[in-house]
Design a protein around this motif. Structure first.
Motif, PDB file in Angstrom:
ATOM      1  N   GLU A  62      -1.354   8.214   3.144  1.00  0.00           N
ATOM      2  CA  GLU A  62      -1.461   8.854   4.463  1.00  0.00           C
ATOM      3  C   GLU A  62      -0.225   9.719   4.716  1.00  0.00           C
ATOM      4  OE1 GLU A  62      -2.089   6.010   7.558  1.00  0.00           O
ATOM      5  OE2 GLU A  62      -2.565   7.547   9.038  1.00  0.00           O
ATOM      6  N   LEU A  63       0.937   9.199   4.339  1.00  0.00           N
ATOM      7  CA  LEU A  63       2.170   9.985   4.495  1.00  0.00           C
ATOM      8  C   LEU A  63       2.087  11.291   3.715  1.00  0.00           C
ATOM      9  CD1 LEU A  63       5.094   7.400   4.073  1.00  0.00           C
ATOM     10  CD2 LEU A  63       4.544   8.708   6.126  1.00  0.00           C
ATOM     11  N   LEU A 117      13.167   9.921  -6.679  1.00  0.00           N
ATOM     12  CA  LEU A 117      12.987  11.050  -5.755  1.00  0.00           C
ATOM     13  C   LEU A 117      13.692  12.295  -6.298  1.00  0.00           C
ATOM     14  CD1 LEU A 117      13.438   9.314  -2.258  1.00  0.00           C
ATOM     15  CD2 LEU A 117      11.304   9.875  -3.423  1.00  0.00           C
ATOM     16  N   GLN A 146      10.851  -6.278   1.631  1.00  0.00           N
ATOM     17  CA  GLN A 146      10.394  -5.206   0.744  1.00  0.00           C
ATOM     18  C   GLN A 146       8.999  -4.730   1.137  1.00  0.00           C
ATOM     19  OE1 GLN A 146      11.164  -5.577  -3.564  1.00  0.00           O
ATOM     20  NE2 GLN A 146       8.971  -5.294  -3.800  1.00  0.00           N
ATOM     21  N   GLU A 149       6.806  10.033  -3.530  1.00  0.00           N
ATOM     22  CA  GLU A 149       6.901   8.744  -2.853  1.00  0.00           C
ATOM     23  C   GLU A 149       7.214   7.649  -3.865  1.00  0.00           C
ATOM     24  OE1 GLU A 149       7.316   7.173  -0.252  1.00  0.00           O
ATOM     25  OE2 GLU A 149       7.229   8.822   1.160  1.00  0.00           O
ATOM     26  N   TYR A 150       7.500   6.458  -3.330  1.00  0.00           N
ATOM     27  CA  TYR A 150       7.915   5.336  -4.167  1.00  0.00           C
ATOM     28  C   TYR A 150       7.269   4.067  -3.620  1.00  0.00           C
ATOM     29  CZ  TYR A 150      11.354   2.884  -7.164  1.00  0.00           C
ATOM     30  OH  TYR A 150      11.984   2.148  -8.144  1.00  0.00           O
ATOM     31  N   VAL A 151       6.524   3.364  -4.440  1.00  0.00           N
ATOM     32  CA  VAL A 151       5.916   2.097  -4.032  1.00  0.00           C
ATOM     33  C   VAL A 151       6.505   0.988  -4.887  1.00  0.00           C
ATOM     34  CG1 VAL A 151       3.775   0.748  -3.998  1.00  0.00           C
ATOM     35  CG2 VAL A 151       3.747   3.136  -3.248  1.00  0.00           C
ATOM     36  N   MET A 152       7.031  -0.030  -4.199  1.00  0.00           N
ATOM     37  CA  MET A 152       7.621  -1.153  -4.928  1.00  0.00           C
ATOM     38  C   MET A 152       6.571  -2.244  -5.142  1.00  0.00           C
ATOM     39  SD  MET A 152      11.403  -1.380  -3.148  1.00  0.00           S
ATOM     40  CE  MET A 152      11.002  -0.791  -1.523  1.00  0.00           C
ATOM     41  N   VAL A 157      16.086   5.528   1.415  1.00  0.00           N
ATOM     42  CA  VAL A 157      17.378   5.695   0.736  1.00  0.00           C
ATOM     43  C   VAL A 157      18.421   6.317   1.670  1.00  0.00           C
ATOM     44  CG1 VAL A 157      16.426   5.814  -1.577  1.00  0.00           C
ATOM     45  CG2 VAL A 157      16.688   7.914  -0.301  1.00  0.00           C
ATOM     46  N   ASN A 210       8.033  -1.001   2.371  1.00  0.00           N
ATOM     47  CA  ASN A 210       7.048  -0.355   1.501  1.00  0.00           C
ATOM     48  C   ASN A 210       5.960   0.309   2.324  1.00  0.00           C
ATOM     49  OD1 ASN A 210       6.935  -0.101  -1.288  1.00  0.00           O
ATOM     50  ND2 ASN A 210       6.062  -2.121  -1.647  1.00  0.00           N
ATOM     51  N   ARG A 211       5.703  -0.251   3.512  1.00  0.00           N
ATOM     52  CA  ARG A 211       4.512   0.113   4.278  1.00  0.00           C
ATOM     53  C   ARG A 211       4.817   1.187   5.326  1.00  0.00           C
ATOM     54  NH1 ARG A 211       1.173  -4.007   8.047  1.00  0.00           N
ATOM     55  NH2 ARG A 211      -0.549  -2.622   8.542  1.00  0.00           N
ATOM     56  N   GLY A 212       4.525   2.426   5.000  1.00  0.00           N
ATOM     57  CA  GLY A 212       4.610   3.505   5.992  1.00  0.00           C
ATOM     58  C   GLY A 212       5.926   4.231   6.063  1.00  0.00           C
ATOM     59  N   VAL A 244       0.701   7.524  11.627  1.00  0.00           N
ATOM     60  CA  VAL A 244       1.230   8.851  11.266  1.00  0.00           C
ATOM     61  C   VAL A 244       1.011   9.920  12.348  1.00  0.00           C
ATOM     62  CG1 VAL A 244       1.189  10.748   9.579  1.00  0.00           C
ATOM     63  CG2 VAL A 244       1.071   8.396   8.789  1.00  0.00           C
ATOM     64  N   ALA A 299       9.924   7.079   1.386  1.00  0.00           N
ATOM     65  CA  ALA A 299      10.983   6.620   0.486  1.00  0.00           C
ATOM     66  C   ALA A 299      12.282   7.388   0.731  1.00  0.00           C
ATOM     67  CB  ALA A 299      10.528   6.780  -0.964  1.00  0.00           C
ATOM     68  N   VAL A 327      15.254   4.135  -6.502  1.00  0.00           N
ATOM     69  CA  VAL A 327      14.439   4.958  -5.584  1.00  0.00           C
ATOM     70  C   VAL A 327      15.033   6.368  -5.528  1.00  0.00           C
ATOM     71  CG1 VAL A 327      13.427   5.133  -3.283  1.00  0.00           C
ATOM     72  CG2 VAL A 327      13.961   2.872  -4.222  1.00  0.00           C
ATOM     73  N   THR A 328      16.351   6.414  -5.408  1.00  0.00           N
ATOM     74  CA  THR A 328      17.040   7.709  -5.344  1.00  0.00           C
ATOM     75  C   THR A 328      16.765   8.528  -6.604  1.00  0.00           C
ATOM     76  OG1 THR A 328      18.782   6.660  -4.040  1.00  0.00           O
ATOM     77  CG2 THR A 328      19.299   8.805  -4.997  1.00  0.00           C
ATOM     78  N   ALA A 350      -0.986   3.562   3.275  1.00  0.00           N
ATOM     79  CA  ALA A 350       0.014   4.162   4.164  1.00  0.00           C
ATOM     80  C   ALA A 350       0.809   5.244   3.430  1.00  0.00           C
ATOM     81  CB  ALA A 350       0.959   3.080   4.711  1.00  0.00           C
ATOM     82  N   LYS A 351       1.115   5.011   2.159  1.00  0.00           N
ATOM     83  CA  LYS A 351       1.840   6.020   1.378  1.00  0.00           C
ATOM     84  C   LYS A 351       0.974   7.277   1.197  1.00  0.00           C
ATOM     85  CE  LYS A 351       5.806   4.018   0.285  1.00  0.00           C
ATOM     86  NZ  LYS A 351       7.099   4.545   0.741  1.00  0.00           N
TER      87      LYS A 351
END
Lengths: 123, 280
Positions: free
Chosen positions: A116-117, A94, B165, A100-103, B178, B169-171, B87, B174, A90-91, A113-114
């Protein structure tokens, strides 16, 4: 808005594409990093890129580094979307310039949600 | 009827569960929610090797086990939450609410914050990460941060601060993952300094509240939707009494104080709203 999905799995491209189409994105697909490169020539061909890590020819981290090497691509939001789940990964993503990062695996809610962020969709 | 049981939920048993939920959690289970009872209590029936939901309700009627009742009530509660949920409220806290409170409390340098239905902790930890990122000035302040929930299971989860995880992951940005979490096996644990800065309490919002400090900010989001009008009014009136007159109350996106507690005024910021007790 246009979204580029870079993933060597056709099923994954379909899954992500369905989520993004539902919220109004126009979808472009690429099977590997090398194929995706042409969309990042600085002419604003895409607004959002979802990039898998493990790709043939050019991996996702290399592709993100390539995208960010051109300041004309600064406005493109990049999400690393991968089954790599270690903190160091992840580091690294970035640091290379992913927003952003989705697993994987993920749900529709996670993706929304990502976005939206990143201010690309409203709740 | 559900798999693993030999008979459907009788209406008399559904009514018993509804009444029990109301008595012990103030949560209203509306008519027609039999499917919800069946879905959420199935695992208890199976774990206890019972034959049916009827047998479970019969055991509840005998009142032989507070533990069983607690287990059933907790299973029926909805614990839906996520980091930085919706958000917008967090944006208004960052851009407007906290700057305003910091300005008004600059002499005392104290802030009291209550997350009144904290579920698994994602909301209060989101708030604390926001403070860490944007308000280093508050490091020299006395912050009293209380997180409460009715569910002991959820409180325990919030105290542990360990998330799957899917949950991180949700909201959760990232960058915060970290910065503020460590990976432990397949899960992610928030740093200890966050966990230690919160006082966790078991509080039934629909019942009498424990002694709490006067609050500057209350997060009570997405919980009143489960209450009836009478309970909503009581909860909001208690909240108003507990708050500083220039404090802020946050409710869920579909919740409001309108026609429930007239002493609150709506404070709008961009696309988000919160509430302030309008006492003279």
């Amino acid at each position: 808005m246009k979204a580029l999905i870079v993933d060597d799995s056709r099923a994954m491209r379909l899954i992500i594409g369905k989520i993004l189409t539902e919220i109004g994105f126009e979808i472009i697909e690429a099977k590997d990093g090398a194929e995706a490169m042409k969309y990042f020539d600085g002419t604003g061909q895409v607004d959002l890129a979802l990039v898998d890590w493990n790709l043939p020819n050019m991996n996702g981290l290399e592709l993100i580094t390539y995208i960010r090497s051109n300041p004309l691509n600064n406005d493109i939001c990049v999400i690393m979307c991968t089954s790599e789940t270690e903190k160091s990964r992840v580091t690294d993503a970035l640091s290379a310039g992913a927003n952003e990062y989705v697993m994987k695996p993920f749900t529709r809610d996670v993706m929304l949600a990502k976005l939206e962020l990143l201010g690309m969709v409203r709740s | 009827m559900i798999n693993g049981t030999s008979s459907p939920l009788l209406s008399v048993d559904f009514d018993y569960v509804r009444q029990m939920m109301f008595d012990y959690s103030s949560v209203v289970l509306e008519a027609g929610k039999e499917y919800l009872v069946e879905a959420r209590l199935l695992s208890i029936v199976q774990e206890r090797e019972m034959n049916s939901l009827g047998e479970l309700v019969e055991a509840l009627r005998k009142k032989s086990s507070n533990k069983l009742r607690q287990e059933v009530v907790e299973a029926m509660l909805t614990n839906e939450t996520s980091f930085f949920r919706d958000v917008k409220p967090f944006e208004s806290i960052r851009e407007f609410v906290l700057p305003d409170l910091i300005s008004k409390r600059s002499a005392e340098r104290t802030l009291n914050i209550w997350c009144a239905a904290c579920s698994g902790g994602q909301e209060i930890y989101s708030f604390l990460m926001l403070i860490k990122e944007y308000f280093p000035i508050l490091e020299g302040w006395k912050l009293k941060v209380i997180a409460s929930d009715l569910s002991l299971r959820m409180l325990e989860k919030a105290k542990r601060g360990i998330y799957s995880q899917l949950e991180v992951n949700r909201g959760l940005p990232a960058a915060y993952l970290v910065k503020y979490f460590e990976k432990v096996g397949l899960e992610w644990e928030i740093h200890e300094n966050f966990r230690k800065s919160i006082e966790f309490l078991s509080v039934n919002l629909g019942s009498s509240w424990p002694a709490l400090p006067v609050m500057d900010l209350i997060l009570m989001r997405n919980v009143m939707i489960y209450f009836d009008v009478k309970t909503k009014k009581r909860v909001l009136n208690q909240a108003a009494e507990l708050m500083n007159s220039d404090g802020y109350l946050f409710l869920g996106g579909v919740e409001s104080t309108i026609n429930l507690a007239d002493q609150f005024e709506i404070v709008s910021w961009k696309q988000s709203s919160c509430y302030r007790p309008n006492r003279v």
